[in-house]
Design an enzyme around this catalytic site. Structure first.
Site, mmCIF file in Angstrom:
data_model
loop_
_atom_site.group_PDB
_atom_site.id
_atom_site.type_symbol
_atom_site.label_atom_id
_atom_site.label_comp_id
_atom_site.label_asym_id
_atom_site.label_seq_id
_atom_site.Cartn_x
_atom_site.Cartn_y
_atom_site.Cartn_z
ATOM 1 N N TYR A 51 1.373 41.241 50.335
ATOM 2 C CA TYR A 51 0.823 40.800 49.057
ATOM 3 C C TYR A 51 1.929 40.268 48.141
ATOM 4 O O TYR A 51 1.636 39.661 47.114
ATOM 5 C CB TYR A 51 0.111 41.948 48.323
ATOM 6 C CG TYR A 51 -1.094 42.532 48.994
ATOM 7 C CD1 TYR A 51 -1.641 41.981 50.152
ATOM 8 C CD2 TYR A 51 -1.713 43.669 48.465
ATOM 9 C CE1 TYR A 51 -2.747 42.550 50.764
ATOM 10 C CE2 TYR A 51 -2.830 44.236 49.064
ATOM 11 C CZ TYR A 51 -3.331 43.680 50.217
ATOM 12 O OH TYR A 51 -4.425 44.252 50.817
ATOM 13 N N HIS A 109 -0.797 47.426 58.595
ATOM 14 C CA HIS A 109 -1.782 46.521 58.009
ATOM 15 C C HIS A 109 -2.837 46.055 59.018
ATOM 16 O O HIS A 109 -4.016 45.954 58.681
ATOM 17 C CB HIS A 109 -1.071 45.313 57.387
ATOM 18 C CG HIS A 109 -1.798 44.722 56.229
ATOM 19 N ND1 HIS A 109 -1.170 44.025 55.227
ATOM 20 C CD2 HIS A 109 -3.110 44.729 55.885
ATOM 21 C CE1 HIS A 109 -2.059 43.624 54.333
ATOM 22 N NE2 HIS A 109 -3.245 44.035 54.706
#
Length: 279
Positions: A51, A109
């Site tokens: 991110y 992730h």
């Protein structure tokens, strides 16, 4: 606003029953939005290496005035760094970026199963937990076969599995498996924003019957499923609204009315964990 309940995870870690998603909250505007979320009452904030906002999260923590130990801070290991040594230095870099001594939770992730490295990444994070760099180790987007492989190779299941979950993609099989082995389900994109589920006539009608907004209705549905939703918003008003889901309860009939909205094509993007590769 009602007090936020907490869950105790497999490893004994306590986490709030709702978290603030921070995808696309970056830079100074991202810091402002995260501080706003903390001021609204969020104590769990979910970020990721990919991110590119771990620094913003750290700045928000230093600016918000809430003691670090009262916050549950989360980040994620990217797919390109799943080899053992790479997982270790990526985690360390994550902490350096955020200016933190430890992550409350650090997640893999995506499994990236074709590379076949996720089990060694998981072991690296378990070892980092033993060093005090992580309090709890979890994963995202793992299928039951991936979770079982982790257990077979390390003797542990992850504390959480963060998956896409919303009324158009409710994933009952994943929820059932997680429940069997004690993994807490976290819901990313809990409002199914691509599909604009908050505008679905059935959702709008039911929300009017219950006397809440469509967003609150859906987030309460997640909570009663036993899932921990991660709504993302930079708006202070929506942040407060999304947090206020513990003062009412849905009946079994109302829960079912939301669950039957499931679609065969409910996934929002072409990201099937059986084959999707994230780097």
């Amino acid at each position: 606003m009602s007090e936020i309940p907490a869950y105790t995870l497999l490893d004994g870690t306590r986490v709030p029953a709702i978290a603030l998603g921070t995808y696309n909250l970056r830079g100074s505007a991202g810091v402002t939005a995260m501080v706003s979320g903390i001021e609204a009452g969020y104590r769990m904030l979910d970020s990721a290496f990919n991110y590119e906002n771990e620094g913003a999260l750290g700045a928000a923590v230093r600016r918000c005035g809430v003691p670090r130990e009262e916050l549950c801070l989360v980040s994620k290991l990217p797919g390109r760094h799943q080899r053992y040594d790479e997982a270790v230095y990526t985690l360390e870099e994550s902490l350096m970026r955020a200016g933190l001594d430890y992550w409350d939770m650090y997640l893999i992730h995506w499994p990236n199963p074709r590379r076949g490295l996720y089990a060694q990444a998981f072991q690296a994070l378990l070892d980092a937990r033993d060093r005090g760099l992580i309090r709890s180790v979890g994963v995202c987007n793992f299928l039951p076969e991936h979770l079982q492989r982790l257990y077979q190779q390390t003797g542990e299941y992850p504390s959480v599995n963060q998956i896409e979950l919303h009324p158009y993609f409710p994933q009952p099989d994943a929820l059932a498996f997680h429940g069997q082995v004690g993994i807490r389900t976290e819901s990313w994109s809990p409002l199914g924003r691509k599909w604009r589920i908050v505008e679905d006539p059935a959702v709008v009608s039911l929300a009017q019957q219950v006397g809440v907004s469509p967003a609150r209705l859906i987030l309460r549905w997640h909570h009663q499923l036993g899932a921990l939703p991660l709504p993302k918003s930079g708006s202070p008003q929506r942040q407060r609204e999304n947090l206020d889901i513990f003062s009412f309860e849905l009946t079994p009939e109302q829960m079912e009315a939301i669950s039957v909205l499931a679609r065969p094509d409910g996934r929002q993007a072409d990201q099937d964990p059986a084959r999707y590769e994230e780097f």
